[in-house]
Design a protein around this motif. Structure first.
Motif, PDB file in Angstrom:
ATOM      1  N   VAL A  31      10.030  70.393  52.502  1.00 42.04           N
ATOM      2  CA  VAL A  31      11.443  70.288  53.926  1.00 42.04           C
ATOM      3  C   VAL A  31      11.386  71.395  54.494  1.00 42.04           C
ATOM      4  O   VAL A  31      10.362  72.303  54.584  1.00 42.04           O
ATOM      5  CB  VAL A  31      12.425  70.465  52.980  1.00 42.04           C
ATOM      6  N   ASP A  32      11.800  71.294  55.533  1.00 42.29           N
ATOM      7  CA  ASP A  32      12.115  72.372  56.703  1.00 42.29           C
ATOM      8  C   ASP A  32      13.011  72.654  57.171  1.00 42.29           C
ATOM      9  O   ASP A  32      14.522  71.712  56.766  1.00 42.29           O
ATOM     10  CB  ASP A  32      11.418  71.021  58.427  1.00 42.29           C
ATOM     11  N   ILE A  33      13.614  73.734  57.023  1.00 42.92           N
ATOM     12  CA  ILE A  33      15.128  74.220  57.684  1.00 42.92           C
ATOM     13  C   ILE A  33      15.102  75.050  58.158  1.00 42.92           C
ATOM     14  O   ILE A  33      14.446  75.713  58.131  1.00 42.92           O
ATOM     15  CB  ILE A  33      15.519  74.910  55.367  1.00 42.92           C
ATOM     16  N   TYR A  34      15.986  74.509  59.544  1.00 42.32           N
ATOM     17  CA  TYR A  34      16.958  75.347  60.419  1.00 42.32           C
ATOM     18  C   TYR A  34      18.136  75.745  60.126  1.00 42.32           C
ATOM     19  O   TYR A  34      19.080  74.935  60.037  1.00 42.32           O
ATOM     20  CB  TYR A  34      16.177  74.137  62.041  1.00 42.32           C
ATOM     21  N   GLU A  35      18.426  76.885  61.405  1.00 45.31           N
ATOM     22  CA  GLU A  35      19.687  76.832  61.238  1.00 45.31           C
ATOM     23  C   GLU A  35      19.812  78.163  62.791  1.00 45.31           C
ATOM     24  O   GLU A  35      18.710  78.811  63.198  1.00 45.31           O
ATOM     25  CB  GLU A  35      19.911  78.740  60.132  1.00 45.31           C
ATOM     26  N   VAL A  41      20.191  72.561  59.470  1.00 44.84           N
ATOM     27  CA  VAL A  41      19.437  70.989  59.145  1.00 44.84           C
ATOM     28  C   VAL A  41      18.242  70.613  58.449  1.00 44.84           C
ATOM     29  O   VAL A  41      17.555  71.893  58.482  1.00 44.84           O
ATOM     30  CB  VAL A  41      18.727  70.752  60.424  1.00 44.84           C
ATOM     31  N   LEU A  43      15.115  68.719  56.673  1.00 49.04           N
ATOM     32  CA  LEU A  43      14.705  67.864  56.890  1.00 49.04           C
ATOM     33  C   LEU A  43      13.410  67.697  55.793  1.00 49.04           C
ATOM     34  O   LEU A  43      12.943  68.436  55.499  1.00 49.04           O
ATOM     35  CB  LEU A  43      13.406  67.723  58.393  1.00 49.04           C
ATOM     36  N   LYS A 114      16.920  63.054  57.309  1.00 50.38           N
ATOM     37  CA  LYS A 114      17.767  64.543  57.987  1.00 50.38           C
ATOM     38  C   LYS A 114      18.820  64.801  57.624  1.00 50.38           C
ATOM     39  O   LYS A 114      20.089  63.106  57.778  1.00 50.38           O
ATOM     40  CB  LYS A 114      17.312  63.786  59.208  1.00 50.38           C
ATOM     41  N   ILE A 116      22.155  66.919  58.231  1.00 51.20           N
ATOM     42  CA  ILE A 116      22.455  68.211  59.242  1.00 51.20           C
ATOM     43  C   ILE A 116      24.202  68.882  58.870  1.00 51.20           C
ATOM     44  O   ILE A 116      24.553  67.788  57.698  1.00 51.20           O
ATOM     45  CB  ILE A 116      23.682  67.502  60.190  1.00 51.20           C
TER      46      ILE A 116
END
Lengths: 133, 152
Positions: A31-35, A41, A43, A114, A116
């Protein structure tokens, strides 16, 4: 008599190991986790999963993602070279109370999930002015 | 002194326990197939065979199908493509920072050898749910045929 007992015990053992063998280990999707200030978010790579095989749940503060891999292998096929095995992906995360669980959006495209996770209005960071005396 | 002396302490017991568990589950020197790939290899590939075809499954999620370059020469299959994992975030989202980046991004190429029974002129490829499925026919003479035995 003693021989008979031994036999029964053996049979039970083989049954247990067969049950374990039938269950393949769940795959852990990377996973990729953005904030940012508005949202988190996530992925996840879940190749082989279609929309119908996806199961996303939030219980208390745990977000769990499950995805069943659709069987695309013909019945008469035999494996000749195998790098991956498994038929489902499983991964869970704890989330904080700042996530507005009612507005979570999920989208699956070419095996990439994805998610959100929007933040609730009241917990978005506010700029605090520092008064210099 | 660079380390604390844990001999005869409770920590020594924990250390012993940990080592026993590691040994039990092959964590210190795992036994693996000589052809197995390391964790994190991208994309991973499985190959199967039916009486008429050899089928290659390439797990390559999130790729623009027009950017997949697939070639077969003799019995060698080469797959190369590029994926930009940051594009999946979308343009409507402004991202300040990340917590995890486990998904592999960038150019990749993998080469695998297939059975010599394949007919490189008879290839079909499709992209479904992030898996590239390549179906390669077998040479006519290699297909398993039912042989009638005449009984005299």
């Amino acid at each position: 008599m003693a021989d008979e007992r031994k036999d029964i015990a053996k049979r039970e053992e083989t049954n247990i190991s067969k049950d374990i063998a039938k269950k393949t280990r769940a795959l852990v999707p990377p996973v990729d986790i953005y904030e940012d200030n508005e949202k988190i978010v996530l992925l996840a790579d879940m190749p082989g999963v279609s929309k119908d095989g996806l199961d996303i749940q939030i219980e208390k503060n745990i977000l769990s993602i499950k995805g069943k891999i659709e069987n695309i292998v013909p019945e008469d096929a035999k494996p000749i070279y195998v790098e991956f095995g498994g038929n489902e992906y499983v991964r869970s995360f704890t989330i904080g109370p700042e996530v507005d669980v009612n507005r979570i959006q999920a989208n699956l495209n070419a095996g990439v999930l994805k998610l959100i996770l929007p933040k609730a209005e009241e917990v978005k960071p506010k700029k605090i002015e520092v008064q210099v005396a | 002194m660079l380390w604390f002396d844990f001999a005869d302490s409770i920590w020594n017991e924990f250390d012993k326990m940990q080592r026993e568990i590691e040994e039990l589950f092959d964590l210190t020197a795992p036994l693996s197939n000589i052809r197995s790939v390391s964790r994190g290899t991208f994309p991973v590939i499985n190959v199967g065979e039916t009486p008429d075809n050899v089928i290659v499954y390439i797990l390559a999620p999130g790729i623009d199908p027009s950017k997949i370059d697939l070639t077969i020469e003799k019995n060698i299959l080469t797959i190369s493509a590029e994926r930009d994992t940051t594009k999946d975030i979308g343009e409507d989202v402004s991202i300040d920072g990340y917590h995890r980046r486990e998904r592999i991004s960038g150019k990749f190429k993998r080469i695998i050898s297939l059975p010599e029974t394949i007919d490189a002129n008879n290839v079909k490829a499709q992209y479904k749910n992030g898996i590239i499925i390549v179906t390669i026919g077998k040479k006519e003479e290699e297909k398993s045929k039912k042989i009638e035995v005449a009984i005299e």
